[in-house]
Design an enzyme around this catalytic site. Structure first.
Site, PDB file in Angstrom:
ATOM      1  N   PHE A  60       0.773  -1.389   0.063  1.00  0.00           N
ATOM      2  CA  PHE A  60       0.066   0.002  -0.034  1.00  0.00           C
ATOM      3  C   PHE A  60       0.919   1.171  -0.243  1.00  0.00           C
ATOM      4  O   PHE A  60       1.913   1.337   0.667  1.00  0.00           O
ATOM      5  CB  PHE A  60      -0.925   0.112   1.310  1.00  0.00           C
ATOM      6  CG  PHE A  60      -2.174   1.203   1.180  1.00  0.00           C
ATOM      7  CD1 PHE A  60      -2.958   1.053   0.131  1.00  0.00           C
ATOM      8  CD2 PHE A  60      -1.949   2.313   2.059  1.00  0.00           C
ATOM      9  CE1 PHE A  60      -3.942   2.074   0.365  1.00  0.00           C
ATOM     10  CE2 PHE A  60      -2.712   3.181   1.934  1.00  0.00           C
ATOM     11  CZ  PHE A  60      -3.860   3.194   1.087  1.00  0.00           C
ATOM     12  N   ASP A  68       2.754  -5.707   7.389  1.00  0.00           N
ATOM     13  CA  ASP A  68       1.601  -5.087   7.395  1.00  0.00           C
ATOM     14  C   ASP A  68       0.485  -6.007   7.358  1.00  0.00           C
ATOM     15  O   ASP A  68       0.353  -6.570   6.117  1.00  0.00           O
ATOM     16  CB  ASP A  68       1.669  -4.104   6.319  1.00  0.00           C
ATOM     17  CG  ASP A  68       0.272  -3.113   6.464  1.00  0.00           C
ATOM     18  OD1 ASP A  68      -0.558  -3.502   6.840  1.00  0.00           O
ATOM     19  OD2 ASP A  68       0.448  -1.990   5.687  1.00  0.00           O
ATOM     20  N   TYR A 101     -10.312  -0.913  11.011  1.00  0.00           N
ATOM     21  CA  TYR A 101     -11.711  -0.534  10.396  1.00  0.00           C
ATOM     22  C   TYR A 101     -11.880  -1.317   9.071  1.00  0.00           C
ATOM     23  O   TYR A 101     -13.074  -0.941   8.571  1.00  0.00           O
ATOM     24  CB  TYR A 101     -11.703   0.987  10.148  1.00  0.00           C
ATOM     25  CG  TYR A 101     -10.568   1.572   9.358  1.00  0.00           C
ATOM     26  CD1 TYR A 101     -10.423   1.032   7.932  1.00  0.00           C
ATOM     27  CD2 TYR A 101      -9.296   2.091   9.946  1.00  0.00           C
ATOM     28  CE1 TYR A 101      -9.309   1.607   7.260  1.00  0.00           C
ATOM     29  CE2 TYR A 101      -8.226   2.495   9.121  1.00  0.00           C
ATOM     30  CZ  TYR A 101      -8.063   2.340   7.777  1.00  0.00           C
ATOM     31  OH  TYR A 101      -7.080   2.917   7.149  1.00  0.00           O
ATOM     32  N   LYS A 102     -11.197  -2.358   8.843  1.00  0.00           N
ATOM     33  CA  LYS A 102     -11.510  -3.142   7.676  1.00  0.00           C
ATOM     34  C   LYS A 102     -12.297  -4.204   8.250  1.00  0.00           C
ATOM     35  O   LYS A 102     -13.493  -4.274   8.729  1.00  0.00           O
ATOM     36  CB  LYS A 102     -10.294  -3.173   6.660  1.00  0.00           C
ATOM     37  CG  LYS A 102      -9.581  -2.177   6.283  1.00  0.00           C
ATOM     38  CD  LYS A 102      -8.268  -2.622   5.498  1.00  0.00           C
ATOM     39  CE  LYS A 102      -7.396  -1.474   4.809  1.00  0.00           C
ATOM     40  NZ  LYS A 102      -8.215  -0.685   3.906  1.00  0.00           N
ATOM     41  N   ARG A 152     -12.296  -4.703  -7.070  1.00  0.00           N
ATOM     42  CA  ARG A 152     -12.080  -5.599  -6.237  1.00  0.00           C
ATOM     43  C   ARG A 152     -13.352  -5.822  -5.104  1.00  0.00           C
ATOM     44  O   ARG A 152     -13.998  -4.793  -5.131  1.00  0.00           O
ATOM     45  CB  ARG A 152     -10.742  -5.057  -5.185  1.00  0.00           C
ATOM     46  CG  ARG A 152     -11.070  -4.023  -4.097  1.00  0.00           C
ATOM     47  CD  ARG A 152     -10.063  -3.686  -3.465  1.00  0.00           C
ATOM     48  NE  ARG A 152     -10.255  -2.858  -2.312  1.00  0.00           N
ATOM     49  CZ  ARG A 152      -9.649  -2.239  -1.453  1.00  0.00           C
ATOM     50  NH1 ARG A 152      -8.281  -2.561  -1.502  1.00  0.00           N
ATOM     51  NH2 ARG A 152     -10.271  -1.402  -0.316  1.00  0.00           N
TER      52      ARG A 152
END
Lengths: 397, 397
Positions: A113, A184, A209-210, A356
């Site tokens: 990311f 990560d 938060y995912k 996605r």
């Protein structure tokens, strides 16, 4: 808990929406609203400053850390919550690179990311003196780990393709070359069982938060392997990472264990929402979750491939090489995703051409998968360039 | 708004409590509970990922920044919210020191909050190469600014004594010596009118959970003077500070203006609570606030000095030299504060001997001041070492 028909009613999902974007922002656990309201009214409102002790706010980052530790295969006392994932990546990197003096290369890959790459670039500039970030293709990571590398900084699951790295193999190779491994877990925590301790990871971080459903801007977490905890220097040495924060000592002395990675005052309202989400996670069997996730993803991939020949699978078919998402490529991916969202199927577009879709057994059913495939198939069949989404897209490009 | 009898009903304060600790954690604005509930249920719950745009979450850090800018005398577009105060101090320091290459001294004073000193110590270690933090007594700051100093890092109001530095004088002296001035407004923002632009401050930061009443762990803010915004390098270069976060560029390019000081995903629930608090602040006349604050503090000081001869004033009497708190010293300060809290008067103890009381016109009345003085006077008159608080204290020492 292995029966995921029992968990879906625990989430507040809007009518008529098939939500395949929980890998970007997880949906609302129904209990979160009441949990946060209690923190606001009974704790902040009534206890005021005394809530830091009486309501247990001060320890919340560690107590939540121990609950997340189970999901990521970490030892008790090795995970603490706070800040954002970018900040936690910086902390992990800064500590790791300093433990490997003499080496100046941070190794990462182009599937990482971007914020991780940016934070590493920033750290290298601050360190000066030849420190550099080296970025290779994902498939070149193993081969690029040599004795110049101080630390590997790898995101286990690619945010675009869903491709999953082999944590054990990369960590072993890093150690064999005298490097440290920072992981990560943004798209891993809550997506499948992670085995940080078993893989020998040195540092790790992730967001909540995912897949973990803590709400927008929920706190991040950091893992420090127990063998490193008392020698990792926190570069961001804030008062709550001090050995005795309320002694107001003018000199920093790092706290015990992973607690030293705390920085400033924790965001209690966000942590209350995470606390509610964790009441669901505390009961989830991660192996059952993984099995269901793979079944859902396989079904989606098979359905789309059968019905939409113009879409090209971007996610590895091999179960060991993917996370909990499925991605497809199409040159008009942006417009297709807009059309899908307009029909109630919410996924994500990632430039330049990735559609996605995240699969989260806690609230995604086989019926959702079939419904999403049917709607996507219809959109692809009706693909007409005079639809407003496509016109808008054509204007932009 | 200058009539503070109108603002008190906007806060939820427990019955029977005189709250003089809003300089540690401000009380709950009544509207905050509903505001956060709306964000949770209507935005997170119903809009899901689309709320980042549809509910305006993505811009919230800048929009809130512009509202705080008015309170601290900052130019529009020069303040942004996020992270914790410790992180924002680090960002300001790291940028400032790099703009003054060749100089290696950060100057601060022993009245600064320890976390600022710790963050500076951490930054100096990461920079290596002779960078040092120099700490002098508060009254020696002006004289210690010489041509070795790269940057001054001063907290305007001392968290223990309430002593206020002269921002204009220190900033001018710093500039005359070729140094940059970083200001910490933890006990200034919302306490009195701050004039960052008029004083020529280079960087500033502050927190929102004290006088600004944003709730536990509310986000911090950072100010970058417009003249520096496009050359300040963010050391913590996160994706939301990138020029184009959603381009997912592999290389960091700093965003425009103060936006580059954003790092990771903002804590939206905390920002919603701050948004509710700002609806009160938007209507406050800061000069009227200051006048009332001084009247309350003077009244408290006069009352305590008349009734409690054993307490020694630690706060300067001169109005220009103090913030919005009054502090007294007593060797048994800890036990006295415990007795006060037991009687419903909530202040703070700060080691080794400081009793501190914050005065916040938005919800503190003359009656509160007189009530607090009366209770403190009674406790001091009845001071008996067989009270449980004193016994507990004697056990600890």
């Amino acid at each position: 808990m292995t029966d995921f028909t029992q968990t879906r009613p625990l989430f507040d999902l809007p009518e008529g929406v098939i939500y395949l974007d929980g890998n970007s922002l997880g949906p609302l656990p129904k209990s979160a609203a009441a949990r946060v309201a209690r923190t606001i009214q009974d704790e902040w409102g009534q206890m005021l400053i005394t809530a830091w002790n009486r309501a247990g706010w001060m320890d919340l980052p560690s107590r939540l850390g121990d609950r997340i530790a189970r999901l990521v295969g970490a030892e008790a006392g090795s995970v603490v919550l706070g800040d954002t994932l970018s900040i936690k990546v910086y902390q992990a990197l800064a500590s790791a690179i300093e433990m490997n003096l003499g080496r100046k290369v941070i190794l990462s890959d182009s599937g990482n990311f971007p914020s991780d790459l940016y934070m590493a670039q920033g750290l290298c500039k601050t360190l000066g003196d030849g420190y550099t970030l080296k970025v290779v293709a994902p498939e070149e990571v193993l081969g690029a780990i040599d004795e110049s590398v101080a630390v590997t900084m790898i995101t286990e699951v690619d945010y675009r393709t869903g491709r999953r790295h082999d944590m054990k193999a990369i960590t072993d190779r890093a150690h064999a070359a005298g490097a440290l491994a920072v992981w990560d877990l943004a798209h891993s925590a809550g997506a499948f069982p992670v085995e940080l301790a078993a893989c020998g990871a040195d540092f790790a971080c992730g967001c909540t938060y995912k897949y973990l459903n803590s709400g927008p801007g929920g706190p991040a977490f950091i893992y420090v392997a127990p063998r490193h905890q008392n020698r990792a220097r926190p570069a961001l040495s804030g008062w709550l990472g001090h050995e005795a924060p309320f002694a107001f000592d003018p000199d920093y002395r790092p706290g015990r264990g992973v607690e030293r990675m705390r920085v400033g005052t924790p965001p209690i309202l966000q942590m209350a929402a995470l606390d509610a989400a964790m009441e669901i996670w505390d009961r989830v069997d991660m192996n059952a979750l993984r099995a269901t996730s793979l079944a859902l993803t396989d079904r989606f991939i098979a359905g789309v491939e059968a019905a939409c020949p113009d879409l090209t699978l971007a996610t590895p078919r091999d179960h060991t090489s993917r996370g909990s998402q499925a991605s497809f490529r199409h040159p008009e991916g942006y417009a297709i995703m807009q059309a899908l969202i307009a029909e109630g199927v919410v996924g994500d577009f990632r430039a330049p051409d990735i559609l996605r879709f995240g699969f989260t057994p806690l609230y995604t059913s086989v019926q959702d998968v079939d419904g999403a495939v049917a709607i996507l198939a219809r959109i692809m069949a009706e693909l007409r360039w005079d639809r407003p989404e496509f016109k808008a897209r054509q204007k932009v490009t």
